[in-house]
Design a protein around this motif. Structure first.
Motif, PDB file in Angstrom:
ATOM      1  N   ILE A   1       5.552   6.702   7.014  1.00  0.00           N
ATOM      2  CA  ILE A   1       4.697   5.604   7.477  1.00  0.00           C
ATOM      3  C   ILE A   1       5.536   4.367   7.767  1.00  0.00           C
ATOM      4  CG2 ILE A   1       2.874   4.008   6.799  1.00  0.00           C
ATOM      5  CD1 ILE A   1       1.575   6.274   5.252  1.00  0.00           C
ATOM      6  N   SER A   2       6.464   4.041   6.863  1.00  0.00           N
ATOM      7  CA  SER A   2       7.309   2.857   7.045  1.00  0.00           C
ATOM      8  C   SER A   2       8.141   2.959   8.319  1.00  0.00           C
ATOM      9  CB  SER A   2       8.229   2.672   5.840  1.00  0.00           C
ATOM     10  OG  SER A   2       7.477   2.474   4.665  1.00  0.00           O
ATOM     11  N   HIS A   3       8.562   4.168   8.665  1.00  0.00           N
ATOM     12  CA  HIS A   3       9.391   4.365   9.848  1.00  0.00           C
ATOM     13  C   HIS A   3       8.603   4.114  11.137  1.00  0.00           C
ATOM     14  CE1 HIS A   3      12.617   5.984  12.323  1.00  0.00           C
ATOM     15  NE2 HIS A   3      11.713   6.731  12.942  1.00  0.00           N
TER      16      HIS A   3
ATOM     17  N   GLY B   1       1.607   2.079  -4.711  1.00  0.00           N
ATOM     18  CA  GLY B   1       0.519   1.548  -3.912  1.00  0.00           C
ATOM     19  C   GLY B   1      -0.689   2.463  -3.938  1.00  0.00           C
ATOM     20  N   LEU B   2      -1.289   2.680  -2.766  1.00  0.00           N
ATOM     21  CA  LEU B   2      -2.486   3.499  -2.684  1.00  0.00           C
ATOM     22  C   LEU B   2      -2.145   4.970  -2.913  1.00  0.00           C
ATOM     23  CD1 LEU B   2      -4.182   1.888   0.439  1.00  0.00           C
ATOM     24  CD2 LEU B   2      -4.744   1.514  -1.971  1.00  0.00           C
ATOM     25  N   PRO B   3      -3.117   5.734  -3.408  1.00  0.00           N
ATOM     26  CA  PRO B   3      -2.871   7.164  -3.604  1.00  0.00           C
ATOM     27  C   PRO B   3      -2.477   7.849  -2.292  1.00  0.00           C
ATOM     28  CG  PRO B   3      -4.904   6.481  -4.682  1.00  0.00           C
ATOM     29  CD  PRO B   3      -4.446   5.316  -3.860  1.00  0.00           C
ATOM     30  N   PHE B   4      -1.713   8.869  -2.373  1.00  0.00           N
ATOM     31  CA  PHE B   4      -1.202   9.700  -1.285  1.00  0.00           C
ATOM     32  C   PHE B   4      -0.201   8.958  -0.410  1.00  0.00           C
ATOM     33  CE2 PHE B   4      -1.399  11.459   3.059  1.00  0.00           C
ATOM     34  CZ  PHE B   4      -0.872  12.713   2.793  1.00  0.00           C
ATOM     35  N   VAL B   5      -0.608   7.819   0.206  1.00  0.00           N
ATOM     36  CA  VAL B   5       0.296   7.143   1.148  1.00  0.00           C
ATOM     37  C   VAL B   5       1.502   6.539   0.443  1.00  0.00           C
ATOM     38  CG1 VAL B   5      -1.519   6.648   2.817  1.00  0.00           C
ATOM     39  CG2 VAL B   5      -1.002   4.968   1.028  1.00  0.00           C
ATOM     40  N   SER B   6       1.438   6.379  -0.898  1.00  0.00           N
ATOM     41  CA  SER B   6       2.586   5.817  -1.613  1.00  0.00           C
ATOM     42  C   SER B   6       3.532   6.901  -2.127  1.00  0.00           C
ATOM     43  CB  SER B   6       2.101   4.961  -2.795  1.00  0.00           C
ATOM     44  OG  SER B   6       1.368   5.741  -3.726  1.00  0.00           O
ATOM     45  N   ARG B   7       3.226   8.163  -1.836  1.00  0.00           N
ATOM     46  CA  ARG B   7       4.185   9.223  -2.170  1.00  0.00           C
ATOM     47  C   ARG B   7       5.475   8.978  -1.404  1.00  0.00           C
ATOM     48  NH1 ARG B   7       1.054  14.567  -0.723  1.00  0.00           N
ATOM     49  NH2 ARG B   7       3.209  15.005  -0.077  1.00  0.00           N
ATOM     50  N   PRO B   8       6.623   9.198  -2.014  1.00  0.00           N
ATOM     51  CA  PRO B   8       7.898   8.853  -1.366  1.00  0.00           C
ATOM     52  C   PRO B   8       8.050   9.418   0.032  1.00  0.00           C
ATOM     53  CG  PRO B   8       8.272   9.391  -3.662  1.00  0.00           C
ATOM     54  CD  PRO B   8       6.833   9.695  -3.390  1.00  0.00           C
ATOM     55  N   ASP B   9       7.689  10.709   0.238  1.00  0.00           N
ATOM     56  CA  ASP B   9       7.866  11.298   1.557  1.00  0.00           C
ATOM     57  C   ASP B   9       6.915  10.686   2.587  1.00  0.00           C
ATOM     58  OD1 ASP B   9       5.781  12.406   0.104  1.00  0.00           O
ATOM     59  OD2 ASP B   9       5.823  14.290   1.225  1.00  0.00           O
TER      60      ASP B   9
ATOM     61  N   ALA C   1       0.816  -1.215   0.000  1.00  0.00           N
ATOM     62  CA  ALA C   1       0.000   0.000   0.000  1.00  0.00           C
ATOM     63  C   ALA C   1       0.848   1.261   0.000  1.00  0.00           C
ATOM     64  CB  ALA C   1      -0.942  -0.013   1.201  1.00  0.00           C
ATOM     65  N   VAL C   2       1.997   1.218   0.668  1.00  0.00           N
ATOM     66  CA  VAL C   2       2.838   2.421   0.774  1.00  0.00           C
ATOM     67  C   VAL C   2       4.053   2.357  -0.149  1.00  0.00           C
ATOM     68  CG1 VAL C   2       2.120   2.805   3.154  1.00  0.00           C
ATOM     69  CG2 VAL C   2       4.175   1.462   2.704  1.00  0.00           C
ATOM     70  N   LYS C   3       4.069   1.391  -1.051  1.00  0.00           N
ATOM     71  CA  LYS C   3       5.215   1.239  -1.949  1.00  0.00           C
ATOM     72  C   LYS C   3       5.232   2.359  -2.984  1.00  0.00           C
ATOM     73  CE  LYS C   3       7.494  -2.252  -4.837  1.00  0.00           C
ATOM     74  NZ  LYS C   3       7.389  -3.640  -5.356  1.00  0.00           N
ATOM     75  N   PRO C   4       6.313   3.148  -3.052  1.00  0.00           N
ATOM     76  CA  PRO C   4       6.369   4.248  -4.035  1.00  0.00           C
ATOM     77  C   PRO C   4       6.452   3.708  -5.465  1.00  0.00           C
ATOM     78  CG  PRO C   4       8.005   4.543  -2.280  1.00  0.00           C
ATOM     79  CD  PRO C   4       7.489   3.135  -2.176  1.00  0.00           C
ATOM     80  N   ALA C   5       5.910   4.466  -6.373  1.00  0.00           N
ATOM     81  CA  ALA C   5       5.991   4.095  -7.791  1.00  0.00           C
ATOM     82  C   ALA C   5       7.402   4.344  -8.307  1.00  0.00           C
ATOM     83  CB  ALA C   5       4.980   4.896  -8.596  1.00  0.00           C
ATOM     84  N   ASP C   6       7.798   3.523  -9.277  1.00  0.00           N
ATOM     85  CA  ASP C   6       9.103   3.679  -9.930  1.00  0.00           C
ATOM     86  C   ASP C   6       8.862   3.590 -11.427  1.00  0.00           C
ATOM     87  OD1 ASP C   6      11.656   3.658 -10.869  1.00  0.00           O
ATOM     88  OD2 ASP C   6      12.422   2.165  -9.450  1.00  0.00           O
TER      89      ASP C   6
END
Length: 242
Positions: free
Chosen positions: A186-188, A173-181, A160-165
């Protein structure tokens, strides 16, 4: 000059072995033989994983005689091995049928949802039933399914939080939460929150609803957190639990 000695004729056993190897290495039979190999691997892995776990849990936390405990260990090991072998056979067999019936890519090619359908069929057939006599869900099956479910939830959370490449062609992943920042933040913090919530919930359940917890977990928690509250001398404070 003496004539060269001809090589000895292969024995019946050697001939049978050579014929068997030709069949095993023939690509024509690969998919079907993979089902047999999957059953073997499932049974071996199930026995290797369950036996030491059952041995420790039963002999440390379950009451009963030695023969009763040994029987519990054997049954748990056998059930785990049989279930993983059965699931492997059903899963591989359904994948084989779907592949050769044809999918979006045509006959002989794997479809995008073949593994999902095969997993659904195998999960329902092997782990979805109840005991014939008791009508209850077997504890070994509960443990396997809960183990798998926990891993699925963790994987979906990471996805869900995986950034696009875009360069690698990896969708995010999901919109907003997958933004790199946002993803990095979230991962931290996600794991500490998840660990705290899990342990808080299980300790609360153990205190007020212990009957709803899995028997092996309940037994170990009873040993650690409940039986540690009572002793009547040095003997059962240090050397013995009771």
């Amino acid at each position: 000059m003496s004539s060269p000695i001809p090589p000895p004729e292969p024995t019946a056993l050697e001939s049978a072995k050579a014929a068997l190897e030709r069949i095993i290495l023939d690509p024509t039979y690969h998919d079907l033989l993979a089902i047999v190999k999957a059953a073997r691997n499932g049974a071996v892995y199930g026995a290797k994983v369950r036996f030491p776990h059952a041995l420790v849990m039963v002999f440390l936390f379950r009451p009963g005689t030695f023969s009763e405990k040994a029987s519990l260990v054997f049954r748990a090991t056998r059930t785990h091995a049989q279930n993983l072998a059965r699931f492997a056979v059903i899963y591989k067999l359904v994948c084989y049928v779907l592949k050769h019936l044809g999918s979006r890519g045509g006959p002989g090619k794997e479809g995008p949802y073949d593994t999902l359908l095969a997993g659904l069929v195998g999960g329902y057939a092997v782990f979805g039933g109840r005991g014939k006599r008791s009508g209850k869900i077997p504890s070994v099956n509960q443990q396997i399914v809960v183990y798998v479910f926990a891993r699925v939830v963790l994987a979906l959370a990471r996805l869900a939080v995986k950034p696009a490449d875009a360069a690698a062609g990896v969708a995010g992943g999901l919109p907003f939460v997958s933004r790199p920042d946002v993803s990095a933040r979230i991962s931290h913090y996600a794991w500490p929150v998840f660990a705290a919530a899990s342990w808080g919930a299980v300790m609360h359940l153990f205190r007020y609803h212990p009957e709803e917890l899995q028997s092996s977990l309940r037994s170990s928690m009873t040993y650690i957190y409940q039986q540690s509250d009572s002793w009547d001398g040095l003997r059962n404070f240090i050397w013995h639990n009771k």
